[in-house]
Write an enzyme that holds these catalytic residues in place. Structure first.
Site, PDB file in Angstrom:
ATOM      1  N   LYS A  33       1.108  -1.108   0.123  1.00  0.00           N
ATOM      2  CA  LYS A  33      -0.064   0.015   0.014  1.00  0.00           C
ATOM      3  C   LYS A  33       0.690   1.145   0.169  1.00  0.00           C
ATOM      4  O   LYS A  33       1.451   1.527   1.093  1.00  0.00           O
ATOM      5  CB  LYS A  33      -0.809   0.185   1.038  1.00  0.00           C
ATOM      6  CG  LYS A  33      -2.018  -1.127   1.188  1.00  0.00           C
ATOM      7  CD  LYS A  33      -2.506  -1.451   2.505  1.00  0.00           C
ATOM      8  CE  LYS A  33      -1.668  -1.657   3.585  1.00  0.00           C
ATOM      9  NZ  LYS A  33      -2.237  -2.157   5.031  1.00  0.00           N
ATOM     10  N   THR A  39      -7.315   8.871   9.294  1.00  0.00           N
ATOM     11  CA  THR A  39      -6.737   7.969   8.744  1.00  0.00           C
ATOM     12  C   THR A  39      -6.652   6.589   9.695  1.00  0.00           C
ATOM     13  O   THR A  39      -5.903   5.619   9.213  1.00  0.00           O
ATOM     14  CB  THR A  39      -5.286   8.097   8.035  1.00  0.00           C
ATOM     15  OG1 THR A  39      -4.612   8.552   9.352  1.00  0.00           O
ATOM     16  CG2 THR A  39      -5.330   9.058   7.180  1.00  0.00           C
ATOM     17  N   GLY A  96      -7.099   3.298  11.182  1.00  0.00           N
ATOM     18  CA  GLY A  96      -7.980   1.816  10.746  1.00  0.00           C
ATOM     19  C   GLY A  96      -7.958   1.947   9.162  1.00  0.00           C
ATOM     20  O   GLY A  96      -8.417   0.996   8.561  1.00  0.00           O
ATOM     21  N   THR A  97      -6.910   2.477   8.578  1.00  0.00           N
ATOM     22  CA  THR A  97      -6.843   2.414   6.928  1.00  0.00           C
ATOM     23  C   THR A  97      -6.606   1.081   6.519  1.00  0.00           C
ATOM     24  O   THR A  97      -7.216   0.448   5.869  1.00  0.00           O
ATOM     25  CB  THR A  97      -5.972   3.523   6.496  1.00  0.00           C
ATOM     26  OG1 THR A  97      -6.025   4.676   6.855  1.00  0.00           O
ATOM     27  CG2 THR A  97      -6.159   3.545   4.873  1.00  0.00           C
ATOM     28  N   GLY A  98      -5.481   0.746   6.999  1.00  0.00           N
ATOM     29  CA  GLY A  98      -5.157  -0.683   6.710  1.00  0.00           C
ATOM     30  C   GLY A  98      -6.181  -1.668   7.045  1.00  0.00           C
ATOM     31  O   GLY A  98      -6.168  -2.651   6.068  1.00  0.00           O
ATOM     32  N   CYS A  99      -6.614  -1.532   8.145  1.00  0.00           N
ATOM     33  CA  CYS A  99      -7.506  -2.684   8.568  1.00  0.00           C
ATOM     34  C   CYS A  99      -8.908  -2.597   7.703  1.00  0.00           C
ATOM     35  O   CYS A  99      -9.322  -3.712   7.234  1.00  0.00           O
ATOM     36  CB  CYS A  99      -8.001  -2.577  10.015  1.00  0.00           C
ATOM     37  SG  CYS A  99      -6.814  -2.125  11.257  1.00  0.00           S
TER      38      CYS A  99
END
Ligand SMILES: Cc1ncc(COP(=O)(O)OP(=O)(O)O)c(N)n1
Ligand SMILES: Cc1nc(C(=O)O)sc1CCOP(=O)(O)O
Ligand SMILES: [Mg+2]
Length: 492
Positions: A173, A204, A206-209
């Protein structure tokens, strides 16, 4: 009912961890289950502490869920230590689970390492070989690959190294690199790029989750990974675009308000509903070089439906209904007919100004000017799969429109026109070329465009021309359209 399992930590702030995952699963219409690996105490300012679950209790939760309910896809998030990683890997093997998304939660947004070195080793040796895809951010990809990542070449090198640890796919990412938010997917042979406009927000958390949960949800719905990636990316883009500021720090991306309408549309194909347009909206415009806009007062008494039929017969790729003096009833009745004609001729149908009419007739899109509804607000109303065209008469307006979610730009007036009394002064070909260079979405020139100047407009590098009188006012509309197409395709 499709089911997805998250194996991750609990985020007391609700923005990341299993909370983000379960909200995302629900937004995709997937039944969500959760195995808790750790309980964290945190808010939007950071993590003040966590308690890891005993590894055997993580395994017990997995056995209870997988032996009874089962899961169509699973994602892992925070796996606090090597024992938990080994237990999770053991259970994944035991249940022969294949749709596994590993989100290697190793580095916090603050940059703090969240995983001890022996856990990193266990992740590489035990879990990555079982993953369908692993989704590190740049910092995590640097840890996993052992190389610094400063540009696209480094990304490709790192992806190849991580692929070597055994996952069937690697998504790095790239949100932390500069410029657009680009993610890179490596399938062991090629690297694919997925772009979305960067959203300028501090919310932002929690973006990856959210991204990895959206991937898992799409996999649970039966989508192949390459189809799931752009949908998960669109989901995250809308999440960032619609996030509200909560707390004093990084608010959560997965603010659900507005999600459900956006998201259910994004995944309609997977639910067997009419095929939604999961390709990016801008790509739908590819090759559509003649954009004909209606104007009854210029059509020499011919009804709009006849004008449009003839323009379509001549090859128009986009039709826009623009009738400033019509009632709403006229707009919806004729609009419905024009949408039918457009679909029959593999053309797109856009409504000018009126979002309500566009929604009512299920138009492919709407075109708004600088004085119409703001872009972000319009996007929330129309959702992700309607095309949103925005007028611009400066580079700044075009860049802002792109950043806020426009799918194409109508730039003009390029030349003087009497058709739109409130159009500004002619902007010229040079500025048109500058706008085309500045944005990465399609640009259509508009205003005073005729057969004798269309080639010049094309030479500015734009994606097509939008015209009113040169087509709807022509004696032979089909022939006029054919001539424009000929010029747009490089003919004389
Ligand atoms: C393709 C395209 N470009 C520009 C316009 C102008 O739209 P807008 O600024 O909203 O002005 P009106 O058309 O409403 O007068 C357009 N309609 N289409
Ligand atoms: C509808 C419209 N918008 C413009 C803009 O500059 O945004 S110029 C225009 C009128 C275009 O008509 P013709 O092709 O007959 O010049
Ligand atoms: Mg308008």
């Amino acid at each position: 009912m499709k089911k997805a399992l998250t194996i991750a930590g609990s985020d007391s702030g609700g923005g990341a961890g299993i909370q983000a995952d379960l909200k995302t699963f629900s937004a995709f219409g997937v039944y969500g289950m959760s195995v808790i690996t750790a309980v964290t105490s945190q808010n939007t300012l950071g993590v003040s502490g966590f308690r890891a679950m005993p590894a055997d209790f993580v395994g017990q939760q997995m056995s209870d869920v997988l032996s009874d309910i089962g899961a169509d896809a699973t994602k892992t998030g925070m796996l606090a230590n090597a024992d938990i990683i080994c237990e999770v890997a053991e259970k994944i093997r035991e249940f022969k689970h294949e749709n596994l998304v590993v989100d290697p939660v190793m580095v916090a947004t603050s940059g703090d390492r969240l995983m001890e070195p022996e856990a990193e080793k266990a992740l590489k040796d035990k879990l990555l070989p079982l993953a369908l895809v692993v989704t590190p951010n740049i910092a995590e990809a640097e840890v996993l690959s052992g190389i610094r990542i400063a540009n696209r070449e480094d990304v490709e090198k790192a992806a190849q190294i991580i692929y070597g640890w055994g996952p069937k796919g690697v998504i790095i990412k790239g949100g932390h690199l500069s410029g657009e938010a680009v993610d890179y997917y490596y399938d062991g042979k090629e690297i694919y790029e997925y772009r979305s406009p960067r959203v300028d927000t501090k919310n932002t958390h929690g973006t990856g989750c959210t991204f990895s949960a959206a991937l898992a949800a799409c996999l649970a719905l039966g989508m192949p990974l390459k189809k799931a990636i752009p949908i998960a990316k669109d989901y995250l883009y809308l999440a960032l675009l619609n996030a509200d500021s909560l707390g004093a720090g990084h608010g959560p991306t997965n603010h659900l308000a507005g999600y459900f309408d956006h998201l259910t549309k994004a995944i309609r194909p997977a639910k067997g509903l009419p095929a939604a347009k999961t390709e990016s909206n801008s790509r739908k415009l590819t090759g559509r070089k003649l954009y004909v806009i209606t104007g009854q007062e210029f059509a020499k008494g011919r009804p709009v439906t006849e004008v449009v039929s003839q323009a379509l017969a001549g090859g128009a790729g986009i039709i826009q209904l623009r009738e400033k003096k019509w009632t709403t009833r006229q707009l919806v009745e004729v609009g419905r007919e024009l949408q039918r004609l457009a679909r029959e001729n593999n053309a797109l149908f856009i409504v000018n100004d009126r979002i309500d009419v566009a929604l009512a007739v299920d138009a492919d899109g709407v075109h708004l000017g600088q004085d119409d509804m703001p872009v972000r607000m319009a996007r929330r109303v129309i959702g992700p799969d309607m095309i949103l065209g925005i007028s611009a008469e400066t580079v700044e307006e075009a860049l802002t429109a792109e950043k806020e979610g426009a799918d194409y730009i109508g730039f003009g007036p390029v030349f003087h026109t009497d058709t739109k009394p409130d159009a500004g002064t002619a902007r010229g070909l040079e500025l048109l070329a500058q706008v085309k260079k500045a944005v990465s979405i399609p640009v259509y020139g508009i205003g005073g465009i005729k057969l004798d100047n269309a080639a010049e407009v094309l030479s500015a590098g734009v994606d097509g021309v939008a015209v009113i009188t040169a087509v709807v006012g022509a004696d032979d509309i089909t022939l006029a359209a054919q001539k424009f197409i000929h010029i747009m395709e490089g003919g004389r």
